[in-house]
Design a protein around this motif. Structure first.
Motif, PDB file in Angstrom:
ATOM      1  N   GLY A  55       0.814  -1.211   0.000  1.00 46.82           N
ATOM      2  CA  GLY A  55       0.000   0.000   0.000  1.00 46.82           C
ATOM      3  C   GLY A  55       0.845   1.257   0.000  1.00 46.82           C
ATOM      4  N   ASP A  56       0.564   2.151   0.952  1.00 39.81           N
ATOM      5  CA  ASP A  56       1.308   3.410   1.049  1.00 39.81           C
ATOM      6  C   ASP A  56       2.651   3.244   1.738  1.00 39.81           C
ATOM      7  N   GLN A  57       2.884   2.098   2.340  1.00 34.48           N
ATOM      8  CA  GLN A  57       4.157   1.866   3.011  1.00 34.48           C
ATOM      9  C   GLN A  57       5.246   1.500   1.999  1.00 34.48           C
ATOM     10  N   ILE A  58       6.488   1.747   2.386  1.00 40.40           N
ATOM     11  CA  ILE A  58       7.631   1.345   1.568  1.00 40.40           C
ATOM     12  C   ILE A  58       7.941  -0.108   1.888  1.00 40.40           C
ATOM     13  N   GLU A  59       7.860  -0.943   0.893  1.00 41.89           N
ATOM     14  CA  GLU A  59       8.034  -2.386   1.094  1.00 41.89           C
ATOM     15  C   GLU A  59       9.509  -2.777   1.065  1.00 41.89           C
ATOM     16  N   VAL A  60       9.922  -3.515   2.075  1.00 41.20           N
ATOM     17  CA  VAL A  60      11.263  -4.089   2.135  1.00 41.20           C
ATOM     18  C   VAL A  60      11.108  -5.593   2.317  1.00 41.20           C
ATOM     19  N   ILE A  61      11.757  -6.356   1.469  1.00 43.89           N
ATOM     20  CA  ILE A  61      11.649  -7.816   1.530  1.00 43.89           C
ATOM     21  C   ILE A  61      13.034  -8.425   1.636  1.00 43.89           C
ATOM     22  N   GLU A  62      13.224  -9.305   2.618  1.00 40.52           N
ATOM     23  CA  GLU A  62      14.449 -10.105   2.633  1.00 40.52           C
ATOM     24  C   GLU A  62      14.165 -11.414   1.913  1.00 40.52           C
ATOM     25  N   VAL A  63      14.931 -11.693   0.875  1.00 42.89           N
ATOM     26  CA  VAL A  63      14.885 -12.995   0.206  1.00 42.89           C
ATOM     27  C   VAL A  63      15.941 -13.860   0.896  1.00 42.89           C
ATOM     28  N   PHE A  64      15.514 -14.964   1.473  1.00 42.48           N
ATOM     29  CA  PHE A  64      16.381 -15.737   2.360  1.00 42.48           C
ATOM     30  C   PHE A  64      16.180 -17.229   2.155  1.00 42.48           C
ATOM     31  N   GLY A  65      16.977 -18.002   2.841  1.00 41.87           N
ATOM     32  CA  GLY A  65      16.790 -19.449   2.913  1.00 41.87           C
ATOM     33  C   GLY A  65      17.222 -19.927   4.281  1.00 41.87           C
ATOM     34  N   TYR A  66      16.456 -20.819   4.878  1.00 38.65           N
ATOM     35  CA  TYR A  66      16.838 -21.338   6.197  1.00 38.65           C
ATOM     36  C   TYR A  66      18.148 -22.118   6.133  1.00 38.65           C
ATOM     37  N   SER A  67      18.482 -22.645   4.970  1.00 36.67           N
ATOM     38  CA  SER A  67      19.729 -23.408   4.837  1.00 36.67           C
ATOM     39  C   SER A  67      20.950 -22.508   4.677  1.00 36.67           C
ATOM     40  N   CYS A  68      20.737 -21.197   4.535  1.00 35.26           N
ATOM     41  CA  CYS A  68      21.810 -20.237   4.252  1.00 35.26           C
ATOM     42  C   CYS A  68      22.439 -19.746   5.553  1.00 35.26           C
ATOM     43  N   ILE A  69      23.719 -20.047   5.762  1.00 38.86           N
ATOM     44  CA  ILE A  69      24.418 -19.633   6.979  1.00 38.86           C
ATOM     45  C   ILE A  69      24.503 -18.118   7.073  1.00 38.86           C
ATOM     46  N   HIS A  70      24.625 -17.440   5.940  1.00 37.41           N
ATOM     47  CA  HIS A  70      24.702 -15.983   5.952  1.00 37.41           C
ATOM     48  C   HIS A  70      23.366 -15.368   6.377  1.00 37.41           C
ATOM     49  N   CYS A  71      22.271 -15.998   5.962  1.00 39.05           N
ATOM     50  CA  CYS A  71      20.948 -15.543   6.403  1.00 39.05           C
ATOM     51  C   CYS A  71      20.801 -15.720   7.908  1.00 39.05           C
ATOM     52  N   ALA A  72      21.361 -16.812   8.426  1.00 44.44           N
ATOM     53  CA  ALA A  72      21.326 -17.051   9.873  1.00 44.44           C
ATOM     54  C   ALA A  72      22.107 -15.979  10.616  1.00 44.44           C
ATOM     55  N   LEU A  74      22.630 -12.914   9.542  1.00 43.87           N
ATOM     56  CA  LEU A  74      21.915 -11.654   9.398  1.00 43.87           C
ATOM     57  C   LEU A  74      20.671 -11.591  10.276  1.00 43.87           C
ATOM     58  N   ALA A  75      20.057 -12.716  10.551  1.00 42.03           N
ATOM     59  CA  ALA A  75      18.744 -12.757  11.211  1.00 42.03           C
ATOM     60  C   ALA A  75      18.654 -11.913  12.484  1.00 42.03           C
ATOM     61  N   PRO A  76      19.573 -12.032  13.446  1.00 44.98           N
ATOM     62  CA  PRO A  76      19.430 -11.212  14.662  1.00 44.98           C
ATOM     63  C   PRO A  76      19.587  -9.717  14.396  1.00 44.98           C
ATOM     64  N   GLN A  77      20.474  -9.342  13.474  1.00 47.59           N
ATOM     65  CA  GLN A  77      20.623  -7.923  13.126  1.00 47.59           C
ATOM     66  C   GLN A  77      19.359  -7.396  12.452  1.00 47.59           C
ATOM     67  N   LEU A  78      18.780  -8.229  11.595  1.00 52.19           N
ATOM     68  CA  LEU A  78      17.569  -7.812  10.885  1.00 52.19           C
ATOM     69  C   LEU A  78      16.400  -7.676  11.861  1.00 52.19           C
ATOM     70  N   ALA A  79      16.333  -8.580  12.829  1.00 53.92           N
ATOM     71  CA  ALA A  79      15.265  -8.512  13.827  1.00 53.92           C
ATOM     72  C   ALA A  79      15.373  -7.238  14.651  1.00 53.92           C
ATOM     73  N   ALA A  80      16.603  -6.861  15.021  1.00 54.71           N
ATOM     74  CA  ALA A  80      16.811  -5.628  15.783  1.00 54.71           C
ATOM     75  C   ALA A  80      16.510  -4.407  14.919  1.00 54.71           C
ATOM     76  N   LEU A 118       4.702 -18.071  12.907  1.00 55.22           N
ATOM     77  CA  LEU A 118       5.960 -17.640  12.300  1.00 55.22           C
ATOM     78  C   LEU A 118       6.814 -16.830  13.265  1.00 55.22           C
ATOM     79  N   GLU A 119       6.203 -15.908  13.994  1.00 55.36           N
ATOM     80  CA  GLU A 119       6.966 -15.017  14.872  1.00 55.36           C
ATOM     81  C   GLU A 119       7.777 -15.793  15.909  1.00 55.36           C
ATOM     82  N   LYS A 120       7.209 -16.874  16.414  1.00 52.98           N
ATOM     83  CA  LYS A 120       7.903 -17.606  17.471  1.00 52.98           C
ATOM     84  C   LYS A 120       8.807 -18.725  16.959  1.00 52.98           C
ATOM     85  N   THR A 121       8.806 -18.958  15.648  1.00 54.97           N
ATOM     86  CA  THR A 121       9.615 -20.064  15.114  1.00 54.97           C
ATOM     87  C   THR A 121      10.670 -19.641  14.095  1.00 54.97           C
ATOM     88  N   HIS A 122      10.571 -18.433  13.549  1.00 61.14           N
ATOM     89  CA  HIS A 122      11.471 -18.025  12.453  1.00 61.14           C
ATOM     90  C   HIS A 122      12.932 -18.035  12.897  1.00 61.14           C
TER      91      HIS A 122
END
Length: 224
Positions: A55-72, A74-80, A118-122
């Motif tokens: 909608g009116d918000q600016i959309e930001v999407i992380e394209v990720f994979g659970y098997s990706c160590i780099h995504c792992a 990044l995950a805590p930094q992205l959450a913060a 999702l929130e409690k398992t991602h």
């Protein structure tokens, strides 16, 4: 004597030429306030730009994979970082469904999303795979792991093969290539820009570039 005079004169002439060039150098893009991040180096324009669903918000999407160590990593930094976002920015996630285990984990993501867990398992799934080094590689393994987090295993397996999850998997399979993504993690801003993980440095820079692109899009929306 003539040769000595020439030898002294040459450096003097070079120094004078350098001083004369200073005003011109002051007008170069870097000195004139060029953009701090450059297309094709720090981020990549997506052509054509892709539609968004925020909608009116600016959309930001992380394209990720659970098997990706780099995504792992990044995950805590992205959450913060997510907690600091203003109201006009929306962060979503999209699994890269490259096939094989990538699709299995993509189904797990969309199943958790559909079931409201999702929130409690991602982030815990990243931890289980990359910190605890647990072998969770099949649908049954995933159902058992989500069962440890209060999810009914039979319902989880059924939802993984549901129409809703199949539709989301098909959408991700089609959309990720349109973003030009060939590796994870990648961050998509407003359907227009792709930010990739830096070869050197930290994920902090990746998020700094994302912040800058958000501001760039915000300014464009105001101007438009």
């Amino acid at each position: 004597m003539t040769s000595r005079l020439r030898s002294f004169a040459t450096p003097l002439l070079l120094a004078a030429a350098a001083l004369l060039a200073l005003p011109a150098l002051a007008q170069t893009p870097a000195a004139a306030g060029a953009e701090p991040y450059q297309a094709g180096r720090d981020y990549f324009p997506i052509e054509p730009a892709q539609p968004t669903s925020s909608g009116d918000q600016i959309e930001v999407i992380e394209v990720f994979g659970y098997s990706c160590i780099h995504c792992a990593h990044l995950a805590p930094q992205l959450a913060a970082w997510k907690k600091t976002l203003p109201a006009d920015v929306k962060l979503d996630y999209m699994p890269a469904v490259f096939g094989g285990i990538w699709e299995v984990y993509g189904r797990a993501y969309y199943t958790a999303q559909t079931m409201g867990v999702l929130e409690k398992t991602h982030d815990p799934l990243f931890e289980a795979l990359h910190t605890e080094k647990r072998r969770i590689g099949s649908l049954d393994d995933l159902a058992a792991w989500y069962g440890e987090h209060g999810v009914d295993k039979a319902q989880f397996l059924a939802t993984m093969e549901s129409f809703a999850v199949n539709a989301k998997i098909a959408q991700a399979q089609a959309q990720v290539p349109r973003y030009g993504v060939d590796g994870t993690p990648s961050i998509i801003v407003a359907g227009k820009y792709r930010v990739v993980a830096p070869r050197e440095g930290s994920f902090t820079k990746m998020l700094q570039i994302t912040d800058w692109l958000i501001e760039k899009e915000r300014a464009a929306k105001k101007a438009g």
